[in-house]
Design an enzyme around this catalytic site. Sequence first.
Site, PDB file in Angstrom:
ATOM      1  N   GLU A  92     -18.586  -1.187   9.795  1.00  0.00           N
ATOM      2  CA  GLU A  92     -18.559  -2.017  10.996  1.00  0.00           C
ATOM      3  C   GLU A  92     -19.785  -1.704  11.854  1.00  0.00           C
ATOM      4  OE1 GLU A  92     -14.813  -0.880  12.737  1.00  0.00           O
ATOM      5  OE2 GLU A  92     -13.803  -1.270  10.835  1.00  0.00           O
TER       6      GLU A  92
ATOM      7  N   GLU B 104     -10.883  -1.661   7.692  1.00  0.00           N
ATOM      8  CA  GLU B 104     -11.100  -0.302   7.192  1.00  0.00           C
ATOM      9  C   GLU B 104     -10.666  -0.125   5.745  1.00  0.00           C
ATOM     10  OE1 GLU B 104     -10.162  -0.910  10.264  1.00  0.00           O
ATOM     11  OE2 GLU B 104     -11.688   0.073  11.475  1.00  0.00           O
TER      12      GLU B 104
ATOM     13  N   PHE C  30     -14.721   5.340  13.921  1.00  0.00           N
ATOM     14  CA  PHE C  30     -14.094   6.508  14.553  1.00  0.00           C
ATOM     15  C   PHE C  30     -13.210   7.195  13.526  1.00  0.00           C
ATOM     16  CE2 PHE C  30     -15.253   4.139  18.277  1.00  0.00           C
ATOM     17  CZ  PHE C  30     -15.426   5.065  19.302  1.00  0.00           C
TER      18      PHE C  30
ATOM     19  N   ASP D 227     -10.404   8.401  13.876  1.00  0.00           N
ATOM     20  CA  ASP D 227      -9.021   7.928  14.017  1.00  0.00           C
ATOM     21  C   ASP D 227      -8.727   6.782  13.041  1.00  0.00           C
ATOM     22  OD1 ASP D 227      -8.513   9.144  17.088  1.00  0.00           O
ATOM     23  OD2 ASP D 227     -10.557   8.575  16.579  1.00  0.00           O
ATOM     24  N   PHE D 228      -9.748   6.027  12.687  1.00  0.00           N
ATOM     25  CA  PHE D 228      -9.544   4.852  11.832  1.00  0.00           C
ATOM     26  C   PHE D 228      -9.332   5.221  10.362  1.00  0.00           C
ATOM     27  CE2 PHE D 228     -12.488   2.318  14.940  1.00  0.00           C
ATOM     28  CZ  PHE D 228     -11.602   2.587  15.975  1.00  0.00           C
TER      29      PHE D 228
ATOM     30  N   HIS E 259      -9.147   7.466  19.828  1.00  0.00           N
ATOM     31  CA  HIS E 259     -10.572   7.506  19.503  1.00  0.00           C
ATOM     32  C   HIS E 259     -11.148   8.909  19.666  1.00  0.00           C
ATOM     33  CE1 HIS E 259      -9.997   3.179  20.086  1.00  0.00           C
ATOM     34  NE2 HIS E 259     -11.118   2.973  19.436  1.00  0.00           N
TER      35      HIS E 259
END
Lengths: 342, 339, 321
Positions: A41, A72, A95, A97-98, A141
Amino acid sequence: MSAADVPLPDPGEREITYVAAFIEAVKLEMAADPDVFIAGEDVGAHGGVFHTFDGVQTQFGERRAVDTPISEQAIIGLGIGAAVTGLRPIVDLMFMDFVLVAADQIANQAAKLKYMFGGQAKLPLTITTVGGAGLSAAAQHSQSLEALFCHIPGIKVVFPSNPYDVKGLMAASVREDNPVLFVLHKRMLGQRGAVPVERYEIPLGQARISRPGSDVTLVSWGKTAADSLVAAEQLAGEGIDVEVVDLRTLSPLDIGTVVESVRRTNRVVVAHEAVRFGGFGAEVAAQIQEEAFDYLDAPVGRVAAPFSPVPFTPALETRYVPDPARIAAGVRAAVARPLLGR
Amino acid sequence: MAAVGVIVNPWAGKDLRRLHAPTGHTPDAAKVGILRRVVIAALDAGASAVLVADDVSRIAARAVHGIDGAALVEGPGTGSALDTRRAATSLHDAGCRPIVVLGGDGTCRDAAMGAPDALLLAVSTGTNNVFPRFVDGTSAGTAAGLVAGGLVPWEAVSARAKQIHVEVVDGHASHHDIALVDVGLIDAARTGARAVLRASSVRAVVAAMATPASTGLSAVAGRVAPVRRGDDGGVLVTLDGSDRLVRVPLVPGTVDDLAVADVVRLADGQAVVWTGPGVLAYDGERDRVLSRTATVTVSVRRDGPWVLDVERTLACAVRRRLFDRPAAVAPLAKEGIDD
Amino acid sequence: MELTDEQLLAMHRSMIRIRLFEETAGKVMETGKMPGFLHLYVGQEAVAVGVCEALRVDDYITSTHRGHGHLVAKGGDLRRMMAELMGKATGYCGGKGGSMHINDLSLGMLGANGIVGAGAPIAVGAGFRNKYLGTDQVSVAFFGDASTNIGAFHEAANMACALHLPVVFVCEHNMYGEYTPTNKAMVIADIVDRAAGYGMPGVIVDGMDVVAVHEAATEAVARARRGEGPSLVECKTYRYFNHHGIQNLGLKYRPDDEVLAWKERDPIFTFEAKLIDTGVASRELLDATWAEIHAAIDEALQFADDSPFPAEDQMLAGVYS
């Protein structure tokens, strides 16, 4: 000659940032190998939200620096499919977190593919991402989720603490024939350090003693490893000589370097930014007691985040993330424990 | 009973031709919308009930959900052309005049096979749409409701369609097939995915309806010898690679050269004889495989289904002030129906 | 474009290879000699065969948990397949993958997959590779109707379109997601209705007719090879057996008469009738093919039976290269 036998270059005089070292590594790998590309991204025209791919598309074009949809799972799938068919992808998750959005593709697909292929396939896939707290990016995040993937056989996990390591570890990760989760820390991106101009590889799975010491071993990685050096300097002023071990690669874990250090210092603290409960520090601590139980003069100490999501407000976030002062306090506690029964 | 019947072909507008050419896709959601507009408008315009044939894709069920006066009619649910044929039979037998058909040429053919004397109002949702009309569901439903409710007499606004009769004798077997728009003799050995894609595979075409604006096999005739819906008889085009090349949109969105050898006007009932091998395509779809010894007799006759003309129906209603409120509902005067 | 007799007979043979492999595997499982789950492909043979006959060896496919048929159709070795299903060292994955992870990289078969919907993103990656290298290879994602409700499918379909990749999405719509009818899991009845939402063409084809599937796949593959991007082919088909195992009738979630109605349209038997009708083959020739493949399956089973299990020292082999 294996990579492990190649002497690492002297850092030299030139200082660049942590993120610049990363970009330099990416560009060198892409220049050397036409099969290397980046996808993710905003990595193309924008150069990544953290500028981790600044100038890559300018230099290599849209074919090799691919902007993808916000997808993702498909980003990782794109990397897997391209890697198993012969390319050497670098795919980016904006990030850390993703990674959870893409967890199936990472943990069930990428990590297991080679095993399921009876060991015949290569999967030279590097997944890059930016983790850690410190920007008031709040609970979704800011996480440090490296322990999740250390628990998955088949994928390697790298989390460097300084520009020199970033460049050498990234080069090695891209050349690795196994999937690698390569984590940058968002608060480290602007940190400067000496980095050689030329290409070099730091073999995965090798910890580094970033500060020798004799009284206590402090094991860490990522930004916490950098903060550990600051803590060690504070403690030196108090007469505590701390040896800092920077793991650099968490999986595979170089427990040998840690154990060798603990056998000399007899005390050890593991510090990390992720939550303490179920954190990777627990694995390190467990292996230390398995390998060096008789050398320990104190329980293995742990300094880590409390068991809560990362808070948004700076008032709490600064108390959440272990800083040099809290790391130092943890070390003091380990050193202060008297030698009972001896 | 003043009921309108409705049949939807769930798979119309979704076949292979979408890979071959930029042909439109008609998703279920669009069909649900068209069908619902038909039902609402038909009930409003005068139908006492709307009977909708259930379908395997539950398009009908979704479309009539919550509408009083609409009822589903169960069918065999085979997910094949048989569902359309059976639905036409049962709706016709239930007294539905007209039956609204959502589909293309192939769907209308199936409806006509199921109910040869039905009054059809065909709404295009297919790939080739020579027989049905491009009309909004609301208008179609209004016209259907006006006719079903007896407010506009169907005889005044309908015409009997032509039909292509195909008699096949192949070994010990014989078959009587029909088509509404075109019959093609295709140089092929199998029905496969049914659509006729290759221009060079077309050996001959008989068309009952063919305009220069047609697509599909009908276009072969439409671009050399048009024959209108109202003209009796048809046209036979034989192709064999002679020197007259004609640009033909065999699939919507494509244009190929077809080599026309011969063009013959066919009078009502005039027979054309073909022989196998090959495959007969009916209204655009490869259907019947012919052996080397097969004999095929093709003729066009005006004995197909009745077709309701939406525009004439609505125009008639305007003249009779049937849309005024309170409704005029004046007794019908014969002199008012002159269009 | 018309299929030759050789191609027709090759497709016939390939479908029988799948049918007999699966039926044999099912019987072996019943004896307790085959560990784990077994998702059999019987009933859907025309899909794998019709599609793979339109592919080259160097084209890629990704598969599903019901993946044996795809590997057989791509040219898989029955002996190594049977050995893998029995957990033997001679199997495709050294006995460490099993039914749900069977694969053959040399045939471009990038793996069956235990996770519903997970193969599609990987097919997108293989498609990316083909475009990146400028080859004319294509990649095909086989997936079931139920997997189109999973995020991974949507991400993959959209990304393939957004990046304009040579990927063909082949949906095997067998009307059930495990033990739940698809019409309870989605409002739409045709997966092709989703294709337009991503900006690719989608077509429905009779998944019980191998020639029809082959025609549609040929068009879709040719389109991808020409660089015209992805497309979706939805094959309406039916799985004869239960989601897992070989129970056929008497299942709580589907009516027996539905099963019997689909069996009337059996992809192999209806195809054989056409082959005979059109003079491509005699009954005797077709019967000989059955007998020959029966023997090959027996031989594969014997090979698997005779093969050793992997030694314990193989536990960690292949975790990392």
